[in-house]
Scaffold this active site. Structure first.
Site, PDB file in Angstrom:
ATOM      1  N   GLU A  69       0.714  -1.119  -0.062  1.00  0.00           N
ATOM      2  CA  GLU A  69       0.071   0.093   0.105  1.00  0.00           C
ATOM      3  C   GLU A  69       0.912   1.256   0.125  1.00  0.00           C
ATOM      4  O   GLU A  69       0.693   2.138  -0.703  1.00  0.00           O
ATOM      5  CB  GLU A  69      -1.017   0.115   1.297  1.00  0.00           C
ATOM      6  CG  GLU A  69      -1.874   1.271   1.226  1.00  0.00           C
ATOM      7  CD  GLU A  69      -3.218   1.018   2.102  1.00  0.00           C
ATOM      8  OE1 GLU A  69      -4.084   0.201   1.442  1.00  0.00           O
ATOM      9  OE2 GLU A  69      -3.205   1.581   3.213  1.00  0.00           O
ATOM     10  N   ARG A  74      -4.313  33.359 -18.229  1.00  0.00           N
ATOM     11  CA  ARG A  74      -4.900  34.488 -17.369  1.00  0.00           C
ATOM     12  C   ARG A  74      -3.859  35.600 -17.359  1.00  0.00           C
ATOM     13  O   ARG A  74      -2.614  35.398 -17.411  1.00  0.00           O
ATOM     14  CB  ARG A  74      -4.766  33.991 -15.776  1.00  0.00           C
ATOM     15  CG  ARG A  74      -5.039  35.070 -14.832  1.00  0.00           C
ATOM     16  CD  ARG A  74      -6.605  35.386 -14.592  1.00  0.00           C
ATOM     17  NE  ARG A  74      -6.704  36.324 -13.464  1.00  0.00           N
ATOM     18  CZ  ARG A  74      -7.785  37.058 -13.318  1.00  0.00           C
ATOM     19  NH1 ARG A  74      -8.696  37.146 -14.428  1.00  0.00           N
ATOM     20  NH2 ARG A  74      -7.851  37.794 -12.225  1.00  0.00           N
ATOM     21  N   GLN A  78       7.758  35.855 -12.860  1.00  0.00           N
ATOM     22  CA  GLN A  78       8.688  34.931 -12.494  1.00  0.00           C
ATOM     23  C   GLN A  78       8.119  34.410 -11.029  1.00  0.00           C
ATOM     24  O   GLN A  78       8.443  33.034 -10.871  1.00  0.00           O
ATOM     25  CB  GLN A  78      10.193  35.367 -12.171  1.00  0.00           C
ATOM     26  CG  GLN A  78      11.234  34.478 -11.929  1.00  0.00           C
ATOM     27  CD  GLN A  78      12.501  34.967 -11.837  1.00  0.00           C
ATOM     28  OE1 GLN A  78      12.807  35.525 -10.587  1.00  0.00           O
ATOM     29  NE2 GLN A  78      13.510  34.908 -12.712  1.00  0.00           N
TER      30      GLN A  78
END
Ligand SMILES: Cc1cc2nc3c(=O)[nH]c(=O)nc-3n(C[C@H](O)[C@H](O)[C@H](O)COP(=O)(O)OP(=O)(O)OC[C@H]3O[C@@H](n4cnc5c(N)ncnc54)[C@H](O)[C@@H]3O)c2cc1C
Length: 377
Positions: free
Chosen positions: A239, A265, A276
């Site tokens: 797991e 955007r 940056q």
């Protein structure tokens, strides 16, 4: 060292990724129902590492992880992917390896196809990280064991057909007195509670489970009496190595959305990706994803090689993926601004599904303990 996938691996990854995109999704806030489990079973995800002769994919750990990653990268609901991973890794691997015939043969085809759902019942109110403190007992009585106790957090519990249940068979022997059982959900004396109201992973229902004089035939014992801790540890290594791969898939899909958003955007007359502060945030997200992916692939490879270091490697990978997924979730929210905080946008609300990675399958603190032990500390 070869970082390429084989043609067969690429085919399986593409197949699962495409199928995940076509799967019905659970209703918002609801767990995936049996119809969705069966649809997922048809693409092979519910039986990835189960034996081929029982309808499974016969995959090793690395191929299982690649499949789970592709499932989420293709758009599968994270909670549902978690439910499948718990069914497959905490339960399927243990049942395939340790259940006795005919219980094993009866279960494996259904587990592979997603028609039979498995849950893992270890944690108790007073035994979370400290599984040596289990209070649930399974005492032999004629041809049966009689189980008494309460399990506090059983993922898949409300839907489960079989519960891989850990109980004390020899109270004086401590952790070595632990045994594992494949308990059918309809067993007399077994009561599965209502779904727990969780903070996330809605696609996977969890419940408390009570055993009151629950009588199960001796044939439901998995492995030998007293072998429960070994069964549990082996299933947890699977797991911890493979389950975090679902988060690699969600991180990949999330990063793609963030980069697209940063390109589209515009603020101050420029694309926000031209700042940056934003582009470096995206670069850091990429670096976290790729570095945790390498650790996870290596842990799975070590498990496939039968390496004695696989447990520590899986712990390292789990911590790295958990930290990367949470940090990337926060950064994704930042890149999207207020829009990311809207419910249903799949950015801010994703964090609810990521944070529990620091808790389930052994907390991050416990993983660091395992890593430290691996270094001789
Ligand atoms: C989403 C989810 C799904 C789960 N699914 C299952 C399931 O299917 N089956 C199941 O049996 N359980 C399941 N669990 C339970 C899980 O295994 C336990 O929550 C986990 O083992 C931690 O136990 P606890 O919550 O009791 O925390 P505790 O053990 O009480 O820990 C609390 C805090 O103390 C810290 N701590 C405890 N001991 C140590 C130590 N020795 N060193 C350092 N720090 C320590 C922990 O790291 C943690 O920060 C699930 C949990 C979650 C959140």
């Amino acid at each position: 060292m070869d970082f390429d996938l084989t043609a067969e691996q690429r085919r399986r990854v593409r197949h699962i990724r495409d199928a995940a995109g076509r799967l019905p999704r659970p209703e918002p806030g609801e767990p995936a129902g049996r119809d969705i489990w069966q649809a997922a079973g048809e693409c092979g995800i519910t039986g990835l590492c189960l034996p081929e002769e029982h309808g499974g994919g016969g995959c090793g750990a690395l191929d299982t992880a690649l499949g789970l990653e592709a499932f989420c990268a293709g758009g599968a609901d994270t909670g549902f992917a978690f439910a499948i991973a718990a069914h497959l890794l905490a339960c399927g691997t243990a049942l395939a390896e340790h259940a006795h015939e005919p219980v094993r043969a009866d279960l494996l085809h259904g587990l592979s196809s997603g028609r039979t759902i498995a849950a893992n019942a270890m944690t108790e109110d007073e035994a979370g990280s400290d599984v040596g403190r289990l209070a649930t007992t399974a005492l032999p009585d004629g041809d049966s064991y009689v189980i008494n106790g309460v399990k506090s957090f059983v993922s898949n519990g409300p839907l489960a057909d079989v519960l891989v249940t850990y109980a004390v068979t020899a109270p004086a022997a401590g952790f070595l007195g632990l045994s594992a059982f494949a308990v059918p959900a309809g067993s007399p004396g077994l009561r599965i509670g209502p779904p727990l109201a969780k903070a996330g992973l809605d696609g996977c229902a969890a419940a408390r489970v009570e055993f009151t004089e629950c009588r199960v035939p001796r044939g439901y014992l998995m492995g030998a009496e007293g072998q429960g801790s070994a069964v549990f540890q082996a299933s947890m290594t699977w797991e911890r190595a493979c389950l975090p791969a679902i988060y690699l898939g969600t991180m990949e899909a999330q990063l793609h959305r963030c980069v697209t958003h940063a390109r589209e955007r515009r603020q101050f007359g420029r694309r926000i990706g031209d700042f940056q502060a934003v582009s470096h945030r995206l670069a850091t997200m990429k670096q976290r994803l790729e570095s945790s992916r390498l650790l996870l692939y290596r842990a799975c490879w070590q498990l496939d090689q039968g390496s004695a270091d696989a447990g520590a490697a899986a712990a390292l990978a789990k911590v790295a993926v958990a930290e990367s997924a949470v940090a990337n979730g926060v950064d994704a929210l930042q890149v999207f601004g207020a829009k990311g905080y809207l419910a249903g946008e799949g950015v801010g609300d994703r964090l609810r599904d990521v944070v529990p990675m620091h808790i389930f399958s052994g907390t991050t603190d416990i993983q660091r303990e395992i890593i430290a032990k691996g270094m001789g500390l």
